[in-house]
Motif scaffolding. Structure first.
Motif, short mmCIF file in Angstrom:
data_model
loop_
_atom_site.label_atom_id
_atom_site.label_comp_id
_atom_site.label_asym_id
_atom_site.label_seq_id
_atom_site.Cartn_x
_atom_site.Cartn_y
_atom_site.Cartn_z
N ALA A 24 51.06 -3.11 79.39
CA ALA A 24 51.27 -4.45 80.72
C ALA A 24 52.02 -4.85 80.69
CB ALA A 24 50.16 -4.09 81.52
N THR A 25 52.49 -4.78 81.95
CA THR A 25 54.18 -6.35 81.29
C THR A 25 53.60 -7.71 80.70
OG1 THR A 25 54.38 -6.61 83.75
CG2 THR A 25 55.97 -5.16 81.83
N GLU A 26 52.27 -8.03 81.88
CA GLU A 26 52.17 -9.17 81.64
C GLU A 26 51.01 -9.85 80.21
OE1 GLU A 26 51.90 -7.58 85.67
OE2 GLU A 26 51.19 -6.95 84.15
N GLU A 27 51.03 -8.37 79.62
CA GLU A 27 50.10 -8.73 78.68
C GLU A 27 51.06 -9.76 77.38
OE1 GLU A 27 48.58 -5.62 76.04
OE2 GLU A 27 48.16 -4.47 77.68
N GLY A 28 52.95 -9.31 77.37
CA GLY A 28 53.72 -10.04 77.45
C GLY A 28 55.30 -9.64 77.25
N ALA A 29 56.16 -10.68 77.17
CA ALA A 29 57.32 -9.54 76.84
C ALA A 29 57.79 -8.36 75.61
CB ALA A 29 58.56 -10.75 77.12
N VAL A 30 57.07 -9.19 74.21
CA VAL A 30 57.56 -8.64 73.87
C VAL A 30 56.89 -7.36 73.54
CG1 VAL A 30 57.72 -8.89 70.66
CG2 VAL A 30 57.69 -10.74 72.19
N LEU A 31 57.95 -6.44 73.24
CA LEU A 31 57.28 -4.94 73.22
C LEU A 31 57.12 -4.32 71.76
CD1 LEU A 31 55.67 -2.11 74.63
CD2 LEU A 31 58.50 -1.44 74.34
N VAL A 32 55.90 -3.46 70.96
CA VAL A 32 55.91 -3.33 70.07
C VAL A 32 55.05 -2.17 69.49
CG1 VAL A 32 54.97 -4.61 67.00
CG2 VAL A 32 55.98 -5.63 69.44
N GLU A 33 55.87 -0.81 68.83
CA GLU A 33 55.27 0.15 68.11
C GLU A 33 54.86 -0.51 66.92
OE1 GLU A 33 57.38 4.01 67.84
OE2 GLU A 33 58.16 2.82 66.69
N ALA A 34 53.54 0.55 67.51
CA ALA A 34 52.44 0.67 66.08
C ALA A 34 52.82 0.55 65.06
CB ALA A 34 50.90 0.67 66.61
N VAL A 35 52.65 0.43 63.77
CA VAL A 35 52.83 0.81 62.74
C VAL A 35 51.73 1.08 61.31
CG1 VAL A 35 53.67 -0.37 59.79
CG2 VAL A 35 55.43 -0.67 62.27
N ALA A 36 50.56 0.12 61.75
CA ALA A 36 49.87 0.03 61.21
C ALA A 36 48.73 -0.98 61.76
CB ALA A 36 49.59 0.37 59.37
N VAL A 37 47.18 0.13 61.44
CA VAL A 37 46.61 -1.37 62.04
C VAL A 37 45.41 -1.23 60.34
CG1 VAL A 37 46.51 -1.47 63.68
CG2 VAL A 37 44.58 0.42 62.89
N GLY A 38 44.67 -2.67 60.12
CA GLY A 38 43.69 -2.68 59.46
C GLY A 38 42.50 -2.66 59.88
N VAL A 39 41.28 -2.29 59.27
CA VAL A 39 40.10 -2.19 59.48
C VAL A 39 39.09 -2.41 58.41
CG1 VAL A 39 37.57 -0.07 59.30
CG2 VAL A 39 39.99 0.30 60.09
N CYS A 40 37.67 -3.22 59.80
CA CYS A 40 36.99 -4.35 58.63
C CYS A 40 35.83 -4.07 58.78
CB CYS A 40 37.43 -5.89 58.81
SG CYS A 40 37.13 -6.75 60.13
N GLY A 41 35.02 -5.33 58.87
CA GLY A 41 33.68 -4.85 58.92
C GLY A 41 33.72 -4.98 60.71
#
Length: 353
Positions: A24-41
């Motif tokens: 939703a636009t309420e989350e912020g003006a900058v729209l981003v396409e995901a490249v990667a996410v890291g996994v941690c504990g």
């Protein structure tokens, strides 16, 4: 779009949704396409149902707080389409507390902060996400393969920032640093110690595998025995294991006027027979400091981006021991014995839409 989600507090609820709503636009003006996410504990503990909080009115929480993406649009003009960015995890509380009021949300005093993928905000393990510009950190374009390491780097940048601040209480000329734990946080802490020109020592229980080579590539000396058996007293210890025995040995081993930063989180539930009086005497008479550190604010994230830009790309790439396409997301949350950092790669999936 697709998103990796859980029902907080419900073990075994990990699911890849294929119809998750667009941000939703309420989350912020900058729209981003995901490249990667890291996994941690932290992700694994949330999957196990130990904690986690969905956004208000939602049943499920999108995982992922270690992010990397490319800007699709930013109508504010702060960023340009194609820019490489990561999203700051923690947002200040709405009241706010004195620290959140001055953008030191990593030091929030009332616990009403929110965190992407952890507490009250959807995470970055979705194909597209939005941010306010103040929470979007630009990265050197050359970090497109390793920029997902920005979040853990920000954590250790904050730790070193506070070490430096405490050190300035007197004439501070540290020479030797010991990092206990050679996971991602520990090795990145060693990287920053190396960038500071310190003599670096890394201690971990592994006796073979990639951790030894990664420490050696930094010029660090690697140890695998107990802290108490080391033949030197470090000026600085960054403790990244959270193992109670290692924590206590670290506090006893630091040099006079030394600083111990506790960056690992203990699980609790274990009692150790320990001479607390002797520790108290040592800390007082030698002017030692022991403190805890977690999270990071915008200043630390920006400094972390600069630290990654200065680092050897091949070394950073070696920290990422496994890349998993989104279609095989579940395997990312089952780390193997040789894994250091596992990453879900959104660009590897032909199903992106």
């Amino acid at each position: 779009m697709r998103a990796v989600t859980v029902t907080p507090g419900v073990p075994g609820s990990l699911r890849l949704l294929h119809d998750y709503p667009e941000p939703a636009t309420e989350e912020g003006a900058v729209l981003v396409e995901a490249v990667a996410v890291g996994v941690c504990g932290t992700d694994i503990e949330i999957i196990d149902g130990q904690y986690g909080e969905a956004p208000p009115g939602a049943e499920r929480l999108v995982l992922g707080h270690e992010s990397l993406g490319r800007v699709l649009e930013d109508p504010t003009g702060t960023l340009q389409a194609g820019d490489l960015v990561a999203g700051i995890v923690r947002h200040p509380d709405p009241l706010p507390c004195p620290n959140c009021a001055v953008d030191e949300w990593d030091m929030c005093r009332n616990g009403l902060f929110t965190e992407h993928g952890i507490k009250g905000l959807p995470g970055f393990a979705r194909e597209r996400w939005r941010l306010q510009p103040r929470f979007a950190v630009g990265l050197d374009p050359d970090l497109d393969e390793v920029g997902v390491l920005l979040e853990p780097t920000s954590v250790v940048v904050k730790a070193w920032d506070h070490i430096d601040r405490i050190g300035r209480r007197a004439e501070w000329q540290p020479r030797t640093a010991l990092i206990t734990g050679a996971g991602p946080i520990g090795l990145l802490a060693a990287l920053l110690a190396s960038q500071r020109g310190l003599s670096v020592h890394v201690l971990d229980r592994a006796t073979e595998g990639p951790k030894l080579a990664l420490a050696g590539a930094l010029g660090a000396t690697y140890h695998s025995g107990p802290v108490e058996e080391l033949d030197f007293e470090p000026d600085v210890i960054v403790e990244c294991t959270g193992a109670p025995v290692v924590v206590l040995e670290a506090m006893c081993k630091v040099a006079p006027t030394g600083i111990v930063c506790l960056a690992g989180v203990s699980t609790g539930g274990r009692t150790i027979d320990f001479d607390a009086g002797a520790l108290n005497r040592t800390l007082v008479l030698e002017n030692n400091v022991v403190f805890g550190s977690v999270n990071a604010n915008r200043r630390h994230w920006d400094a972390a981006a600069e630290a990654l830009a200065r680092a050897d790309r091949d070394w950073l790439g070696s920290l990422i021991t496994r890349r998993v396409p989104l279609s095989e997301y579940a395997s990312a949350y089952s780390p193997g014995p040789e894994d250091i950092k596992v990453v879900i790669d959104f660009t590897a999936s032909p199903e992106r839409r």
